[in-house]
Design a protein around this motif. Sequence first.
Motif, short mmCIF file in Angstrom:
data_model
loop_
_atom_site.label_atom_id
_atom_site.label_comp_id
_atom_site.label_asym_id
_atom_site.label_seq_id
_atom_site.Cartn_x
_atom_site.Cartn_y
_atom_site.Cartn_z
N HIS A 80 -2.52 -10.87 8.71
CA HIS A 80 -1.79 -9.65 8.34
C HIS A 80 -0.31 -10.02 8.31
O HIS A 80 0.33 -10.09 9.38
N SER A 81 0.24 -10.27 7.13
CA SER A 81 1.65 -10.66 7.06
C SER A 81 2.55 -9.56 7.63
O SER A 81 3.63 -9.83 8.15
N SER A 82 2.06 -8.31 7.55
CA SER A 82 2.87 -7.18 8.01
C SER A 82 3.00 -7.13 9.52
O SER A 82 3.67 -6.24 10.05
N GLY A 83 2.40 -8.08 10.24
CA GLY A 83 2.60 -8.16 11.68
C GLY A 83 3.59 -9.23 12.08
O GLY A 83 3.81 -9.47 13.28
N VAL A 135 -4.25 -18.57 2.01
CA VAL A 135 -4.38 -17.52 3.02
C VAL A 135 -5.05 -16.30 2.40
O VAL A 135 -4.92 -16.06 1.20
N MET A 136 -5.80 -15.56 3.23
CA MET A 136 -6.26 -14.22 2.83
C MET A 136 -5.46 -13.23 3.68
O MET A 136 -5.64 -13.15 4.89
N ASP A 137 -4.56 -12.52 3.01
CA ASP A 137 -3.65 -11.60 3.70
C ASP A 137 -4.15 -10.17 3.53
O ASP A 137 -4.25 -9.67 2.41
N ASP A 138 -4.45 -9.52 4.64
CA ASP A 138 -4.91 -8.13 4.65
C ASP A 138 -3.69 -7.29 5.05
O ASP A 138 -3.48 -7.00 6.22
N VAL A 139 -2.89 -6.93 4.05
CA VAL A 139 -1.57 -6.36 4.33
C VAL A 139 -1.69 -4.89 4.75
O VAL A 139 -2.39 -4.11 4.11
N ILE A 140 -1.01 -4.54 5.83
CA ILE A 140 -0.96 -3.14 6.28
C ILE A 140 0.40 -2.57 5.86
O ILE A 140 1.44 -3.11 6.25
N PHE A 141 0.37 -1.53 5.04
CA PHE A 141 1.61 -0.89 4.61
C PHE A 141 1.79 0.40 5.40
O PHE A 141 0.82 1.12 5.65
N TYR A 142 3.02 0.66 5.77
CA TYR A 142 3.31 1.86 6.58
C TYR A 142 4.17 2.84 5.79
O TYR A 142 5.22 2.44 5.31
N PRO A 143 3.77 4.11 5.64
CA PRO A 143 2.48 4.65 6.08
C PRO A 143 1.36 4.35 5.08
O PRO A 143 0.20 4.49 5.43
N ALA A 144 1.69 3.96 3.85
CA ALA A 144 0.67 3.61 2.85
C ALA A 144 1.33 2.72 1.80
O ALA A 144 2.56 2.65 1.72
N ALA A 145 0.51 2.06 0.99
CA ALA A 145 1.04 1.15 -0.02
C ALA A 145 1.76 1.92 -1.13
O ALA A 145 1.38 3.03 -1.47
N SER A 146 2.80 1.32 -1.67
CA SER A 146 3.48 1.86 -2.85
C SER A 146 3.54 0.71 -3.86
O SER A 146 3.47 -0.46 -3.48
N PRO A 147 3.71 1.02 -5.16
CA PRO A 147 3.82 -0.06 -6.15
C PRO A 147 4.93 -1.04 -5.80
O PRO A 147 4.78 -2.26 -5.98
N GLU A 148 6.05 -0.53 -5.25
CA GLU A 148 7.18 -1.41 -4.93
C GLU A 148 6.85 -2.34 -3.76
O GLU A 148 7.22 -3.52 -3.77
N SER A 149 6.20 -1.79 -2.74
CA SER A 149 5.89 -2.65 -1.59
C SER A 149 4.81 -3.68 -1.94
O SER A 149 4.85 -4.82 -1.48
N ILE A 150 3.86 -3.28 -2.80
CA ILE A 150 2.84 -4.24 -3.25
C ILE A 150 3.51 -5.35 -4.06
O ILE A 150 3.24 -6.54 -3.87
N GLU A 151 4.41 -4.94 -4.95
CA GLU A 151 5.13 -5.93 -5.77
C GLU A 151 5.91 -6.91 -4.89
O GLU A 151 5.95 -8.12 -5.15
N ALA A 152 6.50 -6.39 -3.81
CA ALA A 152 7.28 -7.25 -2.91
C ALA A 152 6.40 -8.33 -2.29
O ALA A 152 6.78 -9.50 -2.21
#
Length: 542
Positions: A80-83, A135-152
């Motif tokens: 989880h890259s978000s950690g 790597v297999m990254d299971d990204v956790i977005f807070y509070p949920a994914a947005s197109p911009e955060s996915i693009e990042a």
Amino acid sequence: MSDSSVGGDAGRTTIAGVHLLDERTSSGLSEPVDLDIAGGRVVRIRSSAKHQGGHQADAGTIIDAKAMLALPGLVNAHFHSSGTFNRGLIDNLPLELFMLQEVPPFDFGPFPPEIYRAQVLLSATRMLKTGITAVMDDVIFYPAASPESIEAVMSAYHDSGMRATVAIYQPNKAEYSWFPHLRENLPPEYVSRIDQEPPPRTDEIMEMYEEFVRRWNGTGQGLVRCAVSCSAPQRATDDYLVRLHELARRHGLPYNVHLYESKLQRVAADLMYGGSLVGHLKRLGILDELTVLIHAVWVDEQDMADIGGAGSVVVHSPSGNLRCGSGLMPFRGLREAGTPIALCTDEATVADDCSMWSVGRLTGMIHTLGHPDYLTWPRAGEILEAMTSAGARALQLSGEIGVLAEGARADLILVDLNSDVYLPLTKVVNQLVYGEDGRSVRMVMVGGRVVVRDGRVTTVDEDALAKQARALAAEWLEAAGPAATWAERLSPAFDAMYRRSAVSDVGLNRWAGDDGTWLGGSGRATGTPGWGRDRRGGAAHE
Ligand SMILES: [Zn+2]
């Protein structure tokens, strides 16, 4: 995989005079060979002795690799890259109490996309330098994914040069609903806040996922791919689990499922489904060769048979299981049922060094605790496979990565045999698994492109990244500050739930010592050895 998506640079390179692993020799090393690389693949492996007197003029770049060992790049099958900015934040705690400390339940995010980008780049550079090429990254977005955060996230992987398969971690049930005996002990204002802020509707999640796959799968010349993640079956509705699987099936994507990480999850499943989570997945028709089961600690004999029969992959997280006291995954039982076991660092909060060498070494050592029959213990050779080819299987890239062979992707690393780890050189496979920590990795190549040379990543300005990451991490950690307050308020309820589950009889024990049921419900350790006993069926596989 189509041949057009070669990934990386298509130039010709020869890695000259390098050793490979060869189990037929006493040291485990082959005679020197030359690896010819073109179009992002290893196109030829030939003996160095046969063409002494120089390489042909059209050979392209020649990398002198005398006294080096070439290995397939390591595959980190769950992350989880978000950690990444939470590294070092939490000391050992049971999983459910651990997660409570990590982020606050409310008012956390949304964050600027640069935060997600910096976490990916920071972890990708760390992984590349120690020889992890995929790597297999299971990204956790807070509070949920947005197109911009996915693009990042996705563009950061493009820029890193790493091979990445990315899922978006997205449960769709209210948090308290998947815990046993919890709701009645929670502060009412916590429950009402959760009810006011429900997870996204299934239709919305599926639309987001369809767009994610359409936009990003196979981009970056094929290096960056998509996967799906429901988080865990008990956290997702059945219709969502099935729809997500249908999407995975349509595109051949890994279907990530956190499964039975803790005993408490077994207690929860018994209450929610009247039986096993694995049986539940099987009944829904979503346990198959796409399914990637993360953890699989508290699986029983029937679960192991079902997982093996379905052709699913298990990803083992030894560091996470130790930090969260989750118990010992039944390594040999799963292997004997025919299941490939890949390895992972999981997030930086539980594997602070983000090193596949560490988790490989832990795997080699912790399973000796589980059973006195030494024939069941993992062997160094199968741990190396877990670090490479089994990871490739989890990413649906078998034969493409995780192997060093003609026709495979040129995702490989060079290990310096003059490093102190190999002084003296005895049995190289044992030395890799029990002695290597990444310090001997000199060169890393992904898709034929050199991404680490002499210990430095070639794709990212590491000094500038470190400076930016420090500033962004401060912002992130400040936002996470209220987690401590919430954790304090919620801890009594979570602690009571944890203890009640720990002393519940679920018919098996995955702790190396006591299982709580033998403590008479006191919750106090007595030191009575429990040695992996399965009270339903004699000795458990461990
Ligand atoms: Zn995870």
